[in-house]
Scaffold this motif. Structure first.
Motif, short mmCIF file in Angstrom:
data_model
loop_
_atom_site.label_atom_id
_atom_site.label_comp_id
_atom_site.label_asym_id
_atom_site.label_seq_id
_atom_site.Cartn_x
_atom_site.Cartn_y
_atom_site.Cartn_z
N PRO A 18 29.48 68.76 55.28
CA PRO A 18 29.56 67.50 54.55
C PRO A 18 28.95 66.29 55.27
CG PRO A 18 31.61 68.68 54.35
CD PRO A 18 30.77 69.45 55.32
N PRO A 19 29.21 66.06 56.57
CA PRO A 19 28.61 64.88 57.20
C PRO A 19 27.08 64.93 57.25
CG PRO A 19 30.45 65.63 58.50
CD PRO A 19 30.19 66.68 57.47
N VAL A 22 25.68 63.72 53.89
CA VAL A 22 25.78 62.26 53.76
C VAL A 22 24.78 61.59 54.69
CG1 VAL A 22 27.32 60.28 54.06
CG2 VAL A 22 28.16 62.36 53.00
N GLU A 32 29.54 55.29 55.07
CA GLU A 32 29.72 56.53 54.31
C GLU A 32 29.75 57.75 55.24
OE1 GLU A 32 27.36 54.30 53.47
OE2 GLU A 32 28.12 53.53 51.57
N CYS A 36 33.00 60.20 55.83
CA CYS A 36 32.88 61.64 55.59
C CYS A 36 33.21 62.44 56.85
CB CYS A 36 31.47 61.96 55.11
SG CYS A 36 31.27 63.67 54.62
N THR A 40 36.23 65.07 57.02
CA THR A 40 35.94 66.46 57.34
C THR A 40 36.76 66.93 58.54
OG1 THR A 40 33.71 66.17 56.49
CG2 THR A 40 34.10 68.10 57.87
N GLY A 47 36.45 66.30 52.89
CA GLY A 47 35.11 65.97 53.35
C GLY A 47 34.05 66.37 52.35
N TYR A 50 34.27 63.99 49.24
CA TYR A 50 33.67 62.68 49.50
C TYR A 50 32.16 62.78 49.67
CZ TYR A 50 32.58 58.14 51.30
OH TYR A 50 32.02 56.90 51.45
N ALA A 51 31.67 63.84 50.30
CA ALA A 51 30.23 63.99 50.49
C ALA A 51 29.51 64.11 49.15
CB ALA A 51 29.94 65.20 51.37
#
Length: 75
Positions: A18-19, A22, A32, A36, A40, A47, A50-51
């Motif tokens: 996920p990070p 983003v 953001e 994230c 996560t 995570g 939101y991603a």
């Protein structure tokens, strides 16, 4: 505008890491990304949620036009 192939690849990356998804969309030193990253670390599913939200629904360019840009923003 983002092509559908690029968007699909970003969503797949966001599901796996996920990070990173983003980071590719918004950059590595943005709010953001850090939200994230924290979500996560606290739980993998928040995570991912939101991603995907940050990739599909947040568009930072809408908030940073000439009249509404923050003082610390460097063009």
């Amino acid at each position: 505008m983002v092509s559908s192939c690029e968007l699909c690849c970003e969503v797949i990356i966001a599901i796996l890491l996920p990070p990173l998804g983003v980071c590719l969309r918004h950059g590595c030193c943005t709010v953001e990304f850090f939200i994230c990253l924290i979500l996560t670390i606290l739980g993998y599913i928040p995570g991912i949620i939101y991603a995907i939200y940050a990739i599909l629904f947040l568009n930072r360019d809408d908030y940073y036009d000439e009249y509404r840009r923050p003082i610390y923003y460097v063009a």
